[in-house]
Design an enzyme around this catalytic site. Sequence first.
Site, short mmCIF file in Angstrom:
data_model
loop_
_atom_site.label_atom_id
_atom_site.label_comp_id
_atom_site.label_asym_id
_atom_site.label_seq_id
_atom_site.Cartn_x
_atom_site.Cartn_y
_atom_site.Cartn_z
N SER A 43 0.84 -1.19 0.00
CA SER A 43 0.00 0.00 0.00
C SER A 43 0.88 1.25 0.00
CB SER A 43 -0.97 -0.04 1.19
OG SER A 43 -1.93 0.99 1.10
N ASP A 86 -10.05 -2.77 -6.26
CA ASP A 86 -9.30 -1.68 -5.64
C ASP A 86 -9.32 -0.47 -6.58
OD1 ASP A 86 -7.63 -0.03 -4.24
OD2 ASP A 86 -5.82 -1.24 -4.55
N HIS A 106 -8.35 -4.17 -1.68
CA HIS A 106 -7.09 -3.57 -1.26
C HIS A 106 -6.58 -4.24 0.01
CE1 HIS A 106 -4.16 -0.27 -1.42
NE2 HIS A 106 -4.26 -0.21 -0.10
#
Length: 483
Positions: free
Chosen positions: A312, A415, A445
């Site tokens: 991320s 996502d 995600h």
Amino acid sequence: MPSVAVKLYSVFFKFLLKHRLQNRIQSPPDESSPFGVTSRPDETVAAAKPFFTDGVATKDIHIDPFTSLSIRIFLPDSALYPPETDSKPHHHPPRPKPRLPRTKPPGSDSDPDSGSSSPPLESSNSPYHSRRNSYGPPNIPSNPKEDSRRNSCNGPADGTDGLNLISSSVGGVYRGYSPSPESRRKLPVMLQFHGGGWVSGSNDSVANDFFCRRIAKLCDVIVVAVGYRLAPENRYPAAFEDGLKVLNWLGKQANLAECSKSMGNARGSGAGGGRGGEFKKSQIVDTFGASMVEPWLAAHADPSRCVLLGVSCGANIADYVARKAVEAGRLVDPVKVVARVLMYPFFIGSVPTHSEIKLANSYFYDKAMCILAWKLFLPEEEFNLDHPAANPLIPGRGPPLRLMPPTLTVVAELDWMRDRAIAYSEELRKVNVDAPVLEYKDAVHEFATLDMLLKTPQAQACAEDIAIWVKKYISLRGHEFSY
């Protein structure tokens, strides 16, 4: 589509995240101190375990006296195997690794590890187990309960000096794993940057600890999880500088270890001995007399095979560190970044992509909350969705893309950040950089790193896919693995 449980957890997760972000915006912390924080009080952390109860030993190190920057080292037990003598490229199939002798301590009829509560991460019954057979047997003992290297209470097994952790004869003194001078097998190093939207997460959280242990065993690497400073206590570029600082620290450790080794050899030869004890006496120490050389990395790390892995927002840090390593060139020797893995990177831009429009209200991290996170991370006078830290597609971000290391990009179908990550990978492929994309169907995600989803088959498959690709660039025998 995700299961009902995932959908419900996503609603609860987004409610808590929005509440935390709004609280931090309404009551800004004191930003005058550069020391910062690397975790939140509400974060569930896993204690470091410097012994091989589940195949990976861990330790925490605070590496910067002026900030809270810290690291957690994950050392797989495959480092205890004798060094590989055949390190030149060849076309023969990989040979099985030699196993350490299985012995039981004298007078012991029961296994001390039989009460371990940690479930094994990799199972031979897994439907994905056959994937590992393409690059040799997994580095996990066939019967962990019989492996004497995991004995943390009794004497060490043959050839593994230093594994004794608790000695009853000296009143239960805790010692931890200490490498012996013999049989020091070198492993590649992977710098791992956790996610959390800049404002949360930590390198020692339970979820990140689980993920790093899995990666360390599957990839057969030493994972160094970076505990960078969080926002808004320390805004941009604090987290990016911390990532680069760890890379430079890794190079410094390699140089110090080489100097210490040279000093030990010189002293040993001058005394006519050159024994391992002489090497230990010639360590480089600081003003307090403590050794400046990290023993695990000195004994087992090969910084010339360094991989960057970011999760991320950690992928943004990995991208920055890779660009700075390219710019530095030989200044970071002997560290060489040979590959990087960007897992659902936290990219954004002022011109929305198709996925940013269609999936703006997606699971766990929707676009509105991520913009709040960026407002907390970037300085107020610099806030811009096309900031170099946020948008990888803007021009003038550093060295040419053709100089970037091979890059594996992992994206999730559901996502909203997916399309920009894919576009960045396409730009890399246009200049002949090996930059494949792995897209996982019905995934959200952080599907491979979020605490609730870590034990799903999809998360396991993702880690194995990463291992297959990474091994192309860290294998001593060359590119014998294909993806």
